[in-house]
Design an enzyme around this catalytic site. Structure first.
Site, PDB file in Angstrom:
ATOM      1  N   THR A 181      -8.245 -23.690  59.140  1.00  0.00           N
ATOM      2  CA  THR A 181      -6.898 -24.259  59.030  1.00  0.00           C
ATOM      3  C   THR A 181      -6.190 -24.332  60.369  1.00  0.00           C
ATOM      4  O   THR A 181      -5.524 -25.322  60.681  1.00  0.00           O
ATOM      5  CB  THR A 181      -6.062 -23.405  58.041  1.00  0.00           C
ATOM      6  N   ARG A 241     -10.470 -30.594  62.630  1.00  0.00           N
ATOM      7  CA  ARG A 241      -9.220 -29.944  63.028  1.00  0.00           C
ATOM      8  C   ARG A 241      -9.260 -29.515  64.490  1.00  0.00           C
ATOM      9  O   ARG A 241      -8.231 -29.526  65.165  1.00  0.00           O
ATOM     10  CB  ARG A 241      -8.947 -28.755  62.115  1.00  0.00           C
ATOM     11  N   HIS A 261      -6.787 -32.444  55.345  1.00  0.00           N
ATOM     12  CA  HIS A 261      -6.724 -31.468  54.253  1.00  0.00           C
ATOM     13  C   HIS A 261      -7.927 -31.700  53.345  1.00  0.00           C
ATOM     14  O   HIS A 261      -8.424 -32.820  53.220  1.00  0.00           O
ATOM     15  CB  HIS A 261      -5.422 -31.646  53.458  1.00  0.00           C
TER      16      HIS A 261
END
Length: 809
Positions: A568, A582, A595
């Site tokens: 994350t 990411r 996501h």
């Protein structure tokens, strides 16, 4: 912030210490008067120095430890001597030896820089010793520009005198009588080269006759041998090669050993780019000490073929700069191959059967990794006897079938989806022959031979025998799954790059839609994060701009997508998974680009929330897509069967309409003229098509029987088509299907708005399926499709889901 600023200042200070800054003509002249080899990065203030090469420069400096080597950065904006380097944005490195230009490199080509530094340092030492002369060069690009400037001046003079001038257009100018493209040299200089390493099969292994065996083991790991030259090193060559060991007690013995007989000098690479070949080959040969190799890596080449200490059979470059030095030393004229484009990966199924899984799982996985395979899919599971029989049903009737299925269902096994350029053949090569006696005799190092179970005739591994079989077997163990993927507002500008990586990872985009979430929908979408401190910020961010939602299909899609996007926190992602989405596109823990659903249940909820009820085929596409593809394939087969028949200008496909009247024939002429526009119209969604006018409606009605989707009356139509050669019977047989089809059309038109209203997801947006890339060109639109387009056009709210063939919104 203060800590970051201090760290930045500290890094900048280190760079200044490594590279002397030159900003004035006086400082430039001072550097030109000093002894040594200066590598000067020429830059302009608006773009700055090439910081990407600083790490390379540090490594070269540390590894070589040569006081003659010095680095500098020079600002072309304020140095008169560098005036001609202004207005260029490409990195440029000038090599000056005591004020004399000896080499130029354009582009951040680290291997070329390493090689040039090594070569020029050796040359400079020879110049200082008096055994060679310094060779001054002119920057070829600047020379070309000077010549072009002269040509331009001559052209202007010729034009003033009334003579035709040389041609100059855009980036092309005349140079020595030929048109030259300014971009050509730069493009070539920036061609990416393959990563290579240098290996030496030492005299002890050559004398023992192990060369062929070693070469075969190298090739078995998928490593390509670009050069193989047998030569006996001179004492000078051996000394230069091992200068880093000159303080060791065994140095003299090592030099004597390396010059005692012929060696084989190899240049190695792997795959399309050679990525990681240096480390991979170092792993293959094992630790330098033969004793340590035998203890820690008994399967390494040094453990198998080495004797003691430096008589360890093989040498391999330890770093990229060492590889470049050794390459320049042994093969000074060798041109490294250009790296090829993106590799086309294969996938194959690998099974570690229960006995091997129980006792040797970790060892086998390590060998798979060392062989260059990527484990794309992995699952530990137990098969029932019935499942094993179903998987191996093609072997039913063989005398080993019962024992095979019994062994396969005797305990947990591991199923793997392996990816590599030659995955199918590569894995089968590692396995060895199916028959254990043959494997032990012909391929004793193969997996089946090495991990055979005593008194068991069934081998311990399975591998697909073709790409088609691999896909079928992967589907058995890893059935298709869907997940929700989201490209957040902060990363929407890079959606094309992200979608490309989605495809590269083997996902199919079954459906997609770009829309801006309301705060209410964003709150509902992230309801499971409601108790988090960042919840409000997250909701505000997701409602701040357009978001792209995608339904991704693949085996093990949920975990596969989460693995691709990474942790994350983008900072953590950069450390643990630097190639994840990411890490590449995320800014911070809130604006982290993408996501993914956390589990299959959440994926279903998210898909339902955004897209409504969707049904998927076994291939991962929307069920509607599959029906359309089948319909198109059947129509194409029908069309192919008519190629030998002569048709009149106004005729449609057989069995679809009545013989044309004079009025219908005139309308068909008009329809033929419009056919050339249909392929372009077919590439747009039905919501983008123009509404038909009242005058066009009769034409659509004429076509409607041809294009009406298949109904239960289809068999009657097919029988009619077969009897078309009998003209009299044709008219009779066509009337009934036509009337029944019209009744069916009326029903479909009445039900279409209702079905469409029921299929609408939350928020009222329409969902359009993604189509396979291989999908053939659609046939002409039916009257029903046109009517649906009207309804869709009226209800469209600005959000739309693109099909696979149409690309991103």
């Amino acid at each position: 912030m203060a800590d970051k600023k201090k760290a930045s200042m500290a890094r900048r200070k280190q760079e200044i210490q490594l590279q002397q800054e030159i900003e004035t003509q006086e400082e430039w002249e001072d550097v030109m008067s000093k002894e040594g080899l200066y590598v000067i990065d020429v830059y302009q203030e608006w773009c700055g120095p090439c910081v990407g090469m600083v790490g390379v420069f540090k490594k070269i400096k540390n590894d070589l430890g040569d006081p003659l080597l010095k680095y500098a950065v020079a600002k072309a904006d304020t140095i008169d001597a560098l005036e001609k380097y202004r207005g260029r944005c490409e990195p440029c490195f000038l090599f000056y030896a005591t004020g004399v230009l000896v080499a130029v490199i354009r582009g951040a080509n680290s291997p070329q820089v390493m090689r040039t530094v090594t070569e020029q340092l050796q040359q400079e030492h020879k110049v200082i010793d008096g055994s060679a002369e310094r060779k001054e060069i002119k920057d070829p690009y600047i020379s070309m520009v000077d010549t072009m400037d002269n040509d331009m001046e001559e052209d202007e003079e010729e034009a003033e005198e009334g003579r035709p001038a040389s041609k100059k257009d855009g980036k092309q100018m005349r140079f020595k009588g030929e048109l030259v493209n300014f971009g050509d040299e730069n493009d070539r200089s920036q061609e990416s080269k393959k990563e290579v390493t240098v290996a030496v099969i030492k005299p002890d292994a050559v004398q023992a006759g192990k060369v062929d065996e070693i070469l075969e083991e190298i090739r078995a790991k998928g490593i390509e041998i670009l050069k193989d030259e047998e030569r006996t090193m001179t004492e000078e060559e051996a000394s230069n090669m091992y200068t880093h060991l000159q303080d060791e007690d065994f140095y003299k013995d090592l030099i004597a050993f390396m010059t005692s007989g012929p060696s084989h000098i190899l240049v190695l690479t792997k795959g399309r780019t050679g990525e990681n070949i240096i480390n991979e080959f170092r792993d293959l040969i094992g630790p330098t000490s033969v004793e340590e190799a035998k203890e820690k890596q008994p399967e390494s080449l040094r453990a198998k073929h080495g004797n003691q200490t430096y008589m360890n059979a093989l040498h391999g470059s330890s770093s990229e700069d060492q590889a470049m030095r050794e390459l320049a030393f042994f093969f000074p004229d060798y041109a490294i191959p250009v790296a090829e484009g993106k590799p086309k990966l294969q996938r194959t199924l690998a099974l570690i059967r229960p006995d091997a899984f129980k006792h040797h799982k970790d060892e086998v996985l390590q060998m798979i990794h060392e062989a260059g395979f990527k484990v794309a899919l992995q699952k530990e599971m137990s098969l029932t006897k019935e499942m094993a029989q179903d998987f191996y049903k093609e072997h039913e009737g063989q005398e080993y079938f019962d024992e095979l299925t019994t062994r396969m269902s005797s305990g947990p096994l591991m199923a793997l989806g392996l990816a590599r350029e030659d995955a199918v053949e590569g894995w089968r090569s590692m396995l060895g022959p199916k028959e254990l006696d043959k494997a032990k005799e012909e391929a004793p190092d193969s997996l089946r031979a090495k991990f055979a179970v005593e008194d068991v005739v069934i081998n311990q591994f399975h591998g697909s025998d073709s790409e088609a079989a691999a896909q079928k077997e992967l589907d058995f163990f890893f059935p298709m799954q869907q997940t929700m993927a989201v490209i957040k507002p902060d990363a929407l500008g890079t959606k094309d790059e992200i979608i490309e990586k989605v495809h590269d990872a083997g996902f199919k985009i079954a459906a997609r839609k770009e829309t801006q979430l309301s705060r209410e929908i964003a709150e509902e979408f992230y309801s499971d994060h409601k108790d988090k401190d960042y919840y409000n910020d997250l909701v505000e961010h997701m409602a701040s701009g357009p978001t792209m939602f995608m339904v991704l299909s693949r085996e093990d899609a949920v975990e596969g997508w989460r693995s691709l996007i990474g942790p994350t926190d983008p900072e953590k992602a950069k450390e643990e998974s630097p190639e994840s989405l990411r890490a590449l596109y995320g800014g911070d823990i809130l604006k982290n680009a993408v996501h993914g659903s956390s589990n299959p249940e959440r994926a279903k909820e998210h898909i339902q929330k955004i897209f409504g009820d969707l049904k998927f085929t076994c291939d991962g596409w929307l069920a509607k897509d599959e029906e359309e593809m089948q319909d198109q394939d059947e129509k194409k087969e029908e069309a192919a069967g008519e190629e030998t028949q002569q048709t009149t200008e106004g005729e449609e496909q057989k069995g679809d309409i009545e013989p044309p009247t004079e009025q219908a024939e005139e309308q068909e002429h008009e329809a033929e003229a419009a056919k050339t526009e249909e392929p372009q119209q077919q590439e747009q969604t039905s919501t983008e098509e123009a509404k038909p006018t009242e005058e066009e409606t009769p034409k659509e009605e004429e076509k409607a029987p041809e294009e009406t989707p298949k109904t239960e009356e289809e068999p009657k139509q097919e029988e009619t088509q077969k009897e078309e050669e009998a003209p009299k019977e044709e008219e009779k047989t066509e009337e009934a299907p036509k009337e029944e089809q019209k009744e069916e059309e009326v029903k479909q038109e009445e039900e279409a708005p209702k079905q469409e209203e029921e299929a609408k997801p939350e928020g009222g947006e329409e969902t359009k399926p993604e189509e396979p890339e291989q999908k053939s060109e659609e046939p002409a639109k039916t009257e029903e499709t046109t009517e649906e387009a009207k309804t869709e056009g009226e209800e469209k709210k600005g959000e739309e889901t693109k099909t696979e063939g149409e690309g991103a919104a």
